[in-house]
Design a protein around this motif. Structure first.
Motif, PDB file in Angstrom:
ATOM      1  N   SER A  28       0.710  -1.331   0.065  1.00 50.24           N
ATOM      2  CA  SER A  28       0.293   0.003  -0.104  1.00 50.24           C
ATOM      3  C   SER A  28       0.724   1.560   0.295  1.00 50.24           C
ATOM      4  O   SER A  28       0.511   2.107  -0.899  1.00 50.24           O
ATOM      5  N   GLN A  32       1.182   4.141  -3.605  1.00 48.17           N
ATOM      6  CA  GLN A  32       0.733   5.483  -3.233  1.00 48.17           C
ATOM      7  C   GLN A  32       1.516   6.163  -4.120  1.00 48.17           C
ATOM      8  O   GLN A  32       1.062   7.475  -4.939  1.00 48.17           O
ATOM      9  N   VAL A  35      -0.279   6.167  -7.642  1.00 45.46           N
ATOM     10  CA  VAL A  35      -1.660   6.981  -7.892  1.00 45.46           C
ATOM     11  C   VAL A  35      -1.624   7.998  -7.338  1.00 45.46           C
ATOM     12  O   VAL A  35      -1.234   9.192  -7.026  1.00 45.46           O
ATOM     13  N   GLN A  38      -7.231  11.193  -6.466  1.00 41.30           N
ATOM     14  CA  GLN A  38      -6.551  11.488  -4.072  1.00 41.30           C
ATOM     15  C   GLN A  38      -7.787  10.737  -4.053  1.00 41.30           C
ATOM     16  O   GLN A  38      -7.720  10.395  -2.660  1.00 41.30           O
ATOM     17  N   LYS A  41      -5.932   7.467  -3.237  1.00 39.81           N
ATOM     18  CA  LYS A  41      -4.913   7.747  -2.823  1.00 39.81           C
ATOM     19  C   LYS A  41      -5.134   7.705  -0.993  1.00 39.81           C
ATOM     20  O   LYS A  41      -4.404   7.319  -0.193  1.00 39.81           O
ATOM     21  N   MET A  44      -6.122   4.179   0.115  1.00 35.82           N
ATOM     22  CA  MET A  44      -5.071   3.202   0.744  1.00 35.82           C
ATOM     23  C   MET A  44      -4.464   4.366   2.265  1.00 35.82           C
ATOM     24  O   MET A  44      -3.753   3.440   2.581  1.00 35.82           O
ATOM     25  N   GLN A  45      -4.191   5.388   2.218  1.00 37.10           N
ATOM     26  CA  GLN A  45      -3.477   6.213   3.362  1.00 37.10           C
ATOM     27  C   GLN A  45      -4.286   5.654   4.629  1.00 37.10           C
ATOM     28  O   GLN A  45      -4.080   5.141   5.212  1.00 37.10           O
TER      29      GLN A  45
END
Length: 80
Positions: A28, A32, A35, A38, A41, A44-45
């Motif tokens: 992950s 990031q 990608v 937003q 992203k 994923m964060q």
């Protein structure tokens, strides 16, 4: 109060879960950078944040294993 330990098969399964979560976290984090969306992203964060918390929880349980392999505090970077 006594401190219960995990059975050998439970320790092995927990070790495998830790390895899997650590691999997912590394993937992950690496993805990031590729990608541009937003929203994706941010998702994923969120996964990274939750994975770090879950790894910490699994490490706490792993302390009750009758045998242990060292678990790093943070994943080793795949690329340098």
């Amino acid at each position: 109060m006594n401190n219960p330990t995990l059975g050998p098969h439970e320790s092995l399964e927990l070790h495998e879960a830790l390895n899997f979560k650590t691999l997912c976290l590394a993937k992950s984090k690496l993805m990031q950078g590729l990608v541009f969306d937003q929203e994706l992203k941010a998702l994923m964060q969120k996964d990274v944040t939750q994975s770090i918390q879950q790894i910490a929880e699994l490490q706490a349980i792993y302390a009750n294993a009758p045998f242990q392999a060292p678990v790093p505090n943070s994943p080793t970077p795949i690329t340098h």
